[in-house]
Design a protein around this motif. Structure first.
Motif, mmCIF file in Angstrom:
data_model
loop_
_atom_site.group_PDB
_atom_site.id
_atom_site.type_symbol
_atom_site.label_atom_id
_atom_site.label_comp_id
_atom_site.label_asym_id
_atom_site.label_seq_id
_atom_site.Cartn_x
_atom_site.Cartn_y
_atom_site.Cartn_z
ATOM 1 N N ILE A 13 0.803 -2.338 15.548
ATOM 2 C CA ILE A 13 0.471 -2.465 14.533
ATOM 3 C C ILE A 13 -0.298 -2.891 13.142
ATOM 4 C CG2 ILE A 13 -0.544 -5.605 13.524
ATOM 5 C CD1 ILE A 13 -0.177 -6.550 16.477
ATOM 6 N N LEU A 14 -0.764 -1.586 13.816
ATOM 7 C CA LEU A 14 -1.196 -1.245 12.019
ATOM 8 C C LEU A 14 -0.221 0.082 12.215
ATOM 9 C CD1 LEU A 14 -5.417 -0.529 13.641
ATOM 10 C CD2 LEU A 14 -4.480 -2.131 11.789
ATOM 11 N N ARG A 15 -0.344 0.827 12.385
ATOM 12 C CA ARG A 15 1.229 1.507 12.093
ATOM 13 C C ARG A 15 2.219 0.825 11.504
ATOM 14 N NH1 ARG A 15 5.713 3.213 13.764
ATOM 15 N NH2 ARG A 15 5.594 2.488 15.676
ATOM 16 N N VAL A 16 2.533 -0.098 12.130
ATOM 17 C CA VAL A 16 3.405 -1.133 10.811
ATOM 18 C C VAL A 16 3.261 -1.237 9.795
ATOM 19 C CG1 VAL A 16 5.686 -2.268 11.008
ATOM 20 C CG2 VAL A 16 5.119 -0.816 13.118
ATOM 21 N N ALA A 17 2.216 -1.869 9.845
ATOM 22 C CA ALA A 17 1.387 -3.058 8.747
ATOM 23 C C ALA A 17 1.783 -1.675 7.688
ATOM 24 C CB ALA A 17 -0.225 -3.303 9.048
ATOM 25 N N ARG A 18 1.063 -0.282 7.660
ATOM 26 C CA ARG A 18 1.225 0.783 7.033
ATOM 27 C C ARG A 18 2.615 1.598 6.008
ATOM 28 N NH1 ARG A 18 -3.299 -1.188 8.953
ATOM 29 N NH2 ARG A 18 -5.261 -0.451 7.663
ATOM 30 N N GLY A 19 3.393 0.974 7.148
ATOM 31 C CA GLY A 19 4.697 1.284 6.923
ATOM 32 C C GLY A 19 5.481 2.780 7.370
ATOM 33 N N LEU A 20 3.816 3.049 8.472
ATOM 34 C CA LEU A 20 4.169 4.305 9.011
ATOM 35 C C LEU A 20 5.061 4.949 9.965
ATOM 36 C CD1 LEU A 20 0.358 5.715 8.255
ATOM 37 C CD2 LEU A 20 1.835 6.405 7.234
ATOM 38 N N SER A 21 5.619 6.031 10.184
ATOM 39 C CA SER A 21 6.665 5.817 11.173
ATOM 40 C C SER A 21 5.865 6.744 11.969
ATOM 41 C CB SER A 21 7.370 6.960 10.679
ATOM 42 O OG SER A 21 7.009 7.989 10.508
ATOM 43 N N GLN A 22 5.893 6.299 13.918
ATOM 44 C CA GLN A 22 5.277 7.853 14.388
ATOM 45 C C GLN A 22 5.069 8.892 14.003
ATOM 46 O OE1 GLN A 22 6.473 6.890 18.500
ATOM 47 N NE2 GLN A 22 5.932 5.188 18.606
ATOM 48 N N GLU A 23 6.372 9.833 14.011
ATOM 49 C CA GLU A 23 5.925 10.744 13.391
ATOM 50 C C GLU A 23 4.933 11.020 12.026
ATOM 51 O OE1 GLU A 23 8.914 14.620 11.625
ATOM 52 O OE2 GLU A 23 10.056 13.158 12.123
ATOM 53 N N ALA A 24 5.472 9.849 10.986
ATOM 54 C CA ALA A 24 4.426 9.996 9.515
ATOM 55 C C ALA A 24 2.724 10.193 9.958
ATOM 56 C CB ALA A 24 4.329 9.266 8.611
ATOM 57 N N LEU A 25 2.586 9.004 11.274
ATOM 58 C CA LEU A 25 1.222 8.688 11.423
ATOM 59 C C LEU A 25 0.867 10.328 12.155
ATOM 60 C CD1 LEU A 25 -1.223 8.110 12.369
ATOM 61 C CD2 LEU A 25 -0.440 6.534 14.267
ATOM 62 N N THR A 26 1.373 11.127 12.858
ATOM 63 C CA THR A 26 0.648 12.121 14.593
ATOM 64 C C THR A 26 0.461 13.662 12.808
ATOM 65 O OG1 THR A 26 3.473 12.912 15.110
ATOM 66 C CG2 THR A 26 2.224 10.899 15.685
ATOM 67 N N ASP A 27 1.619 13.470 12.370
ATOM 68 C CA ASP A 27 1.657 14.466 11.052
ATOM 69 C C ASP A 27 0.763 14.642 10.797
ATOM 70 O OD1 ASP A 27 3.635 15.332 11.498
ATOM 71 O OD2 ASP A 27 4.881 14.388 9.552
#
Length: 77
Positions: A13-27
């Motif tokens: 939920i938080l990742r999507v709310a911030r418009g982040l892909s899994q890759e962007a979050l993990t980078d």
């Protein structure tokens, strides 16, 4: 709902709310994308250190990742 399920739901939920892909979050959190994918599917558990890194990248306090009900302010990008 177990803590693992709560983490999985909140992380997604938080990742999507911030418009982040899994890759962007993990980078930003320097964590493998496959690991975050496993967390979001509830197939893996996270150490406190990794929770801290993910929370920092998502702009929330670590405890928010484990809250049963996310506070409205946590959903703001």
């Amino acid at each position: 709902m177990s803590s693992r399920e709560t983490l999985a739901r909140n992380l997604r939920i938080l990742r999507v709310a911030r418009g982040l892909s899994q890759e962007a979050l993990t980078d930003g959190a320097t964590i493998a994308r496959s690991y975050v994918s496993a967390l979001e599917r509830g197939q893996s558990s996270a150490s406190v250190d990794r929770l801290d890194r993910l929370a920092r990248e998502l702009g929330v306090e670590t405890y928010v990742l484990l809250m049963k009900d996310l506070p409205p302010e946590a959903l703001k990008a």
